[in-house]
Design a protein around this motif. Structure first.
Motif, mmCIF file in Angstrom:
data_model
loop_
_atom_site.group_PDB
_atom_site.id
_atom_site.type_symbol
_atom_site.label_atom_id
_atom_site.label_comp_id
_atom_site.label_asym_id
_atom_site.label_seq_id
_atom_site.Cartn_x
_atom_site.Cartn_y
_atom_site.Cartn_z
ATOM 1 N N ALA A 103 10.192 54.035 -5.876
ATOM 2 C CA ALA A 103 10.207 52.634 -4.188
ATOM 3 C C ALA A 103 10.370 51.322 -5.520
ATOM 4 C CB ALA A 103 8.663 52.614 -3.427
ATOM 5 N N LEU A 144 16.829 52.268 2.051
ATOM 6 C CA LEU A 144 15.659 53.287 2.561
ATOM 7 C C LEU A 144 15.879 53.471 4.381
ATOM 8 C CD1 LEU A 144 12.541 54.789 2.351
ATOM 9 C CD2 LEU A 144 11.779 52.737 3.300
ATOM 10 N N TRP A 186 6.729 59.817 -4.194
ATOM 11 C CA TRP A 186 7.059 58.898 -4.514
ATOM 12 C C TRP A 186 6.055 58.197 -5.196
ATOM 13 C CZ3 TRP A 186 10.789 55.796 -1.517
ATOM 14 C CH2 TRP A 186 10.514 56.249 -0.176
ATOM 15 N N VAL A 215 14.295 53.174 -4.825
ATOM 16 C CA VAL A 215 14.913 52.887 -3.453
ATOM 17 C C VAL A 215 13.932 51.467 -2.382
ATOM 18 C CG1 VAL A 215 14.276 53.777 -0.719
ATOM 19 C CG2 VAL A 215 14.669 55.699 -2.558
ATOM 20 N N VAL A 219 12.906 48.630 0.139
ATOM 21 C CA VAL A 219 12.672 48.776 1.677
ATOM 22 C C VAL A 219 13.144 47.752 1.948
ATOM 23 C CG1 VAL A 219 10.730 48.006 3.099
ATOM 24 C CG2 VAL A 219 10.531 49.776 1.223
ATOM 25 N N CYS A 269 7.307 53.053 2.633
ATOM 26 C CA CYS A 269 7.794 54.340 2.402
ATOM 27 C C CYS A 269 7.180 55.602 2.987
ATOM 28 C CB CYS A 269 7.740 54.211 0.959
ATOM 29 S SG CYS A 269 8.619 53.268 0.242
ATOM 30 N N SER A 304 8.568 58.701 5.402
ATOM 31 C CA SER A 304 8.656 60.166 4.759
ATOM 32 C C SER A 304 8.056 60.911 5.829
ATOM 33 C CB SER A 304 7.879 60.454 3.357
ATOM 34 O OG SER A 304 8.946 60.250 2.251
#
Length: 264
Positions: free
Chosen positions: A191, A199, A214, A235, A237, A255, A259
């Motif tokens: 992240a 995302l 993550w 990734v 956001v 995140c 998932s």
């Protein structure tokens, strides 16, 4: 009734320091919520300190501790204040055994969702991410490298008892955690606000449907570049408004819940 000078209170008070926590393999859990979760946790409580008022108010917790063979020790207000770290303590402090799980055991299975905290120094942030990971269904939370001690009092309080719900791992080498997660069959996602993968697009493409680890870095500095590069994807956001960024806890929540939704 125990006072601040009672040897058992003095010994417990030393657990405010990390070196003493690690030497003893113990930590303090403050407040009725933490005590309640500790009593049902994997390691349990080794001793419960409480003021007479608190032991009366939370009689069910004192009774549960007694039934489990845990010493319940009445203390003066002054002794409780010495054990607690909050300005307005709620009258209960438990001494608990540390909960560390080996990395290999935490990744056995493998789990469907894991949170890895790398270089996070703020205990409030770390505890909040731990709590969020638990709520999202993560089985393990890994404190990797130079990350705050999960048994820091503020981290324990911020976790709101979630510390006792997940496999808690302390691992010295973040790169080794990435390698172990990938070897266990997890996809590793980093992240980062500068990630090249969106995302929402990743979720829409089915990229979150596999077991995932993550990686989250510190709010001030983010993930180390070499650790982000070791992930399968970096990734970000998406920000749909004018905010410059999300804080660590908010980004982790987005995140982890993305998932969680994909995995269900």
């Amino acid at each position: 009734m125990f006072t601040p000078r009672t040897p058992r209170v003095v010994a417990a008070r030393r657990l405010h320091r990390r070196r003493d926590r690690d030497a003893a393999g113990r930590f303090l859990a403050e407040g009725p919520q933490a005590v309640r979760e500790a009593l049902t946790g994997p390691a349990g409580v080794l001793e419960l300190f409480g003021t007479p008022v608190a032991l009366d108010r939370y009689a069910e917790l004192a009774a549960a501790a007694t039934a489990a063979g845990v010493p319940v020790s009445p203390v003066t207000d002054e002794a409780l204040a010495a054990l607690a770290e909050t300005v307005a303590p709620q009258g209960l402090v438990a001494v608990c055994a540390q909960l560390d799980v080996p990395l290999a055991a935490a990744l056995a299975g493998p789990p469907r969702l894991v949170a890895v905290l790398a270089g996070i120094r703020d205990p409030g942030n770390a505890g909040t991410v731990l709590r969020t990971a638990d709520a999202a269904g993560a089985r393990a939370v890994v404190f990797a490298g130079e990350t705050v001690d999960p048994y820091n009092g503020k981290c324990v309080r911020s976790s709101a008892g979630s510390l006792f719900h997940v496999d808690l791992v302390r691992a010295p080498d973040p790169a080794g955690v990435v390698a172990a997660a990938r070897a266990a069959g997890l996809r590793v996602l980093a992240a980062t606000g500068h990630g090249d993968t969106d995302l929402d697009e990743l979720a829409d493409a089915g990229g979150l449907a596999a077991p995932t680890a993550w990686l989250f870095g510190s709010e001030a500095h983010g993930l180390p570049a070499e650790l982000a590069a070791a992930a399968d994807a970096r990734v970000r956001v998406p920000l749909h408004g004018r905010a410059e960024s999300l804080n660590l806890a908010a980004a982790a929540a987005v995140c982890l819940y993305a998932s969680a939704r994909a995995l269900r």
